[in-house]
Design a protein around this motif. Structure first.
Motif, short mmCIF file in Angstrom:
data_model
loop_
_atom_site.label_atom_id
_atom_site.label_comp_id
_atom_site.label_asym_id
_atom_site.label_seq_id
_atom_site.Cartn_x
_atom_site.Cartn_y
_atom_site.Cartn_z
N ASN A 109 44.51 40.19 51.46
CA ASN A 109 44.58 40.89 49.73
C ASN A 109 44.56 42.35 50.38
O ASN A 109 42.61 42.87 49.71
CB ASN A 109 42.92 39.83 49.14
CG ASN A 109 41.66 39.99 50.05
OD1 ASN A 109 41.48 39.76 51.00
ND2 ASN A 109 41.00 39.56 48.75
N GLU A 128 37.55 26.87 41.99
CA GLU A 128 37.69 28.13 42.17
C GLU A 128 36.55 28.71 43.07
O GLU A 128 36.28 29.45 41.86
CB GLU A 128 37.74 28.82 40.66
CG GLU A 128 38.17 30.12 40.88
CD GLU A 128 39.53 30.35 41.48
OE1 GLU A 128 40.49 29.88 42.55
OE2 GLU A 128 38.76 31.34 42.01
N GLU A 142 42.81 35.96 54.85
CA GLU A 142 42.27 36.52 53.02
C GLU A 142 41.28 36.70 54.22
O GLU A 142 39.60 36.30 53.60
CB GLU A 142 41.46 36.04 52.24
CG GLU A 142 42.90 37.08 51.35
CD GLU A 142 42.72 36.17 49.32
OE1 GLU A 142 41.68 35.53 49.34
OE2 GLU A 142 43.11 36.19 49.04
N ARG A 144 33.58 50.91 41.32
CA ARG A 144 35.28 50.79 41.21
C ARG A 144 34.81 50.95 39.35
O ARG A 144 33.56 50.20 38.76
CB ARG A 144 35.05 48.56 41.49
CG ARG A 144 36.45 48.30 40.86
CD ARG A 144 36.26 47.06 41.19
NE ARG A 144 37.77 46.67 40.37
CZ ARG A 144 38.35 46.04 39.16
NH1 ARG A 144 37.24 46.65 38.28
NH2 ARG A 144 39.32 45.77 39.24
N HIS A 195 42.09 28.83 55.40
CA HIS A 195 41.55 29.00 54.67
C HIS A 195 39.85 28.61 53.91
O HIS A 195 39.10 27.86 53.27
CB HIS A 195 42.40 28.97 53.41
CG HIS A 195 42.97 28.70 52.34
ND1 HIS A 195 43.58 29.16 51.31
CD2 HIS A 195 41.67 29.22 51.54
CE1 HIS A 195 43.98 30.62 50.77
NE2 HIS A 195 42.21 30.05 50.64
N TYR A 212 45.80 39.86 43.46
CA TYR A 212 44.81 39.71 42.32
C TYR A 212 45.32 41.00 41.16
O TYR A 212 45.23 41.08 39.94
CB TYR A 212 44.07 39.03 42.30
CG TYR A 212 44.44 37.40 42.75
CD1 TYR A 212 45.33 36.57 41.89
CD2 TYR A 212 44.43 37.22 43.62
CE1 TYR A 212 45.09 35.38 42.51
CE2 TYR A 212 45.02 36.43 44.98
CZ TYR A 212 45.27 34.99 43.60
OH TYR A 212 45.59 33.83 44.20
N VAL A 213 44.48 42.10 41.93
CA VAL A 213 43.36 42.68 40.84
C VAL A 213 43.79 44.57 41.52
O VAL A 213 44.57 44.64 43.47
CB VAL A 213 42.24 42.55 40.79
CG1 VAL A 213 42.22 41.88 39.55
CG2 VAL A 213 41.57 42.91 41.44
#
Ligand code: GBH
Length: 459
Positions: free
Chosen positions: A229, A416, A172, A319, A127, A303-304
């Motif tokens: 992801n 985070e 990811e 985007r 990770h 997540y999105v």
């Protein structure tokens, strides 16, 4: 005030796996204890300006010293499974050579504590915390890193595989390669697109080599997978330019990862897009057989989603923000239907793929009422977020997607990454002054929803 969501999630069977997830650098702290050497995240987080508030993971949630208490906390939440990651430079300092017994002992104790509480351990091998020595030797853009990763995987699985039956090679690879080597907002903070594309391939190669090594040392029933992801892309309009932009974004954000692992080849349109951008996947003979070895499941972190349009320059994609969608504190748009669409699309395009949602969750600015043991965090927005996304998983299942479990990100508030400690994703609150943990309302809801699902007859 918003009411709590109902506890019944349609479409989730009695044997659905309910879990929570963390990663090593985000929670452990103890960065120079028991032989651990620095990873690229130690170096990056101590680079002035790299992280919000110049935060770093030196102490984080001090989980390394509080692990037994944290496992008891987890047991109190009544979840079936816990997804954690191993710190490579703890297990194999410097990324080469023999295992560090003390580093492995920590994970050995963690696994035993989990099993003693009836919680199934799910171990992620990587990770994002590459040993700094391997970055100094070139990092993931160098092919050798893939072989180093396979050696490390064998050391870890060899020690824990008698009790850990669920293994995730990488978390990811998009983030490791693109955020780390192209955008540079993640460690090691490089800004080199060609290097990032090389990293993509070497991450995949490392995964494939590791699958074989893990299977060789972990007795059946070893379940080995990888967590992606994948982008969930929608074109902004039906114009040919926007459709082409969406195809390109989907190629670079999803298929470049899914296709080699699940089909044993890179998509031709992606190879051509990369060539136009002057980049090339450094594929050698035999690599795609290694990368395409069967996996037992694919982990999906969601997540999105992305609405994509053609940019001003040829081949540029942009985007398009969706102002009608509510946002989290990140601020990331909230779009649960994207989860349904992503899972059903993967099950349609890669038939027979068993999936677990290995991460989903949200940062919100939690209101803390009271303090100390009587404190209460009524995170209704996070609870609704989780409920809406679990419902989205239920809909995907009803549409035929083989989704077998859901891990909330995250068990507790933590480091985070580039955002530091200011963004809280936990279902458990962490007071970074005292290290006190307080389960939020979302944790209680998850426990009760899991119980409600278990009580139902299979579906
Ligand atoms: C995961 O990555 C990580 O695995 C985990 O460690 C981390 O703590 C967690 O998510 C929360 O961040 O700006 O709207 O375009 C998530 C990867 C990549 C997801 C960037 C959101 C940008 C959204 N993220 N992406 S937007």
């Amino acid at each position: 005030p918003q009411p709590l969501p109902g506890l019944t999630v349609p479409g989730l069977p009695a044997d659905f796996v309910w879990g929570a997830a963390t990663s090593a650098y985000q929670i452990e702290g103890a960065v120079d204890v028991d032989g651990r050497t620095p990873s690229i995240w130690d170096t990056f987080s101590h680079t002035p300006g790299a992280i919000e508030g110049d935060d770093h993971g030196d102490v984080a949630c001090d989980h390394y010293h509080r692990m037994p208490d944290d496992v008891r906390l987890l047991a109190g939440l009544g979840l079936d499974a816990y997804r954690f990651s191993l710190s490579w430079p703890r297990v194999q300092p410097g990324g080469r050579g023999p295992a560090n017994a003390k580093g492995l002992d920590f994970y050995d104790r963690l696994v035993d504590e989990l099993l003693a509480q009836g919680i199934t351990p799910w171990a992620t091998l990587y990770h994002w915390d590459l040993p700094q020595e391997l970055e100094d030797a070139g990092g993931w853009p160098e092919r050798d890193t893939a072989y180093r990763f396979a050696d490390y995987a064998e050391l870890a699985a060899g020690r824990l595989g008698d009790r850990v039956h669920h293994w995730i090679t990488l978390n990811e690879p998009f983030c490791s390669a693109i955020l780390g080597y192209h955008i540079g907002c993640h460690a090691p903070g490089r800004k080199d697109f060609r290097a990032a594309v090389r990293a993509v391939h070497h991450l995949h190669l490392g995964h494939g080599l590791a699958v074989e090594r893990i299977r060789a040392v972990v007795p059946t029933p070893a379940q080995v997978g990888i967590t992606f992801n994948p982008a969930q892309v929608y074109p902004a309009s039906d114009s040919p330019a926007d459709l082409a932009a969406a195809r390109q974004a989907d190629g670079m954000g999803a298929r470049i990862y899914l296709d080699p692992v699940l089909r044993g080849r890179y998509p031709q349109d992606v190879v051509e897009d990369l060539a136009r951008l002057g980049a090339e996947l450094p594929v050698e003979a035999g690599d795609l057989e290694v990368i395409g070895r069967p996996v037992d499941f694919v982990g999906i972190n969601y997540y999105v989603s992305d609405v994509v349009a053609a940019g001003g320059e040829p081949g540029e994609t942009v985007r398009v923000p969706q102002p009608d969608r509510p946002v989290t504190a990140m601020p990331w748009e909230i779009h649960p239907q994207g989860m349904t669409d992503l899972l059903t699309r993967i099950s349609r395009d890669y038939p027979g793929t068993a999936m677990y949602v290995t991460e989903n969750g949200a940062a919100f600015d939690d209101s803390v009422y009271g303090s100390g043991a009587g404190g209460r965090i009524e995170d209704i927005d996070r609870t609704v977020y989780l409920a809406d996304h679990l419902a989205a998983v239920g809909r995907a299942r009803e549409a035929g997607a083989d989704v077998r479990g859901f891990f909330a990100w995250s068990l507790m508030d933590n480091f985070e990454w580039a955002y530091g400690y200011g963004k809280r994703f936990g279902i458990v609150h962490v007071d970074y002054e005292t290290q006190m943990r307080t389960p939020k309302q979302s944790a209680e809801w998850l426990r009760d929803a899991a119980n409600a699902a278990r009580g139902r007859q299979g579906s």
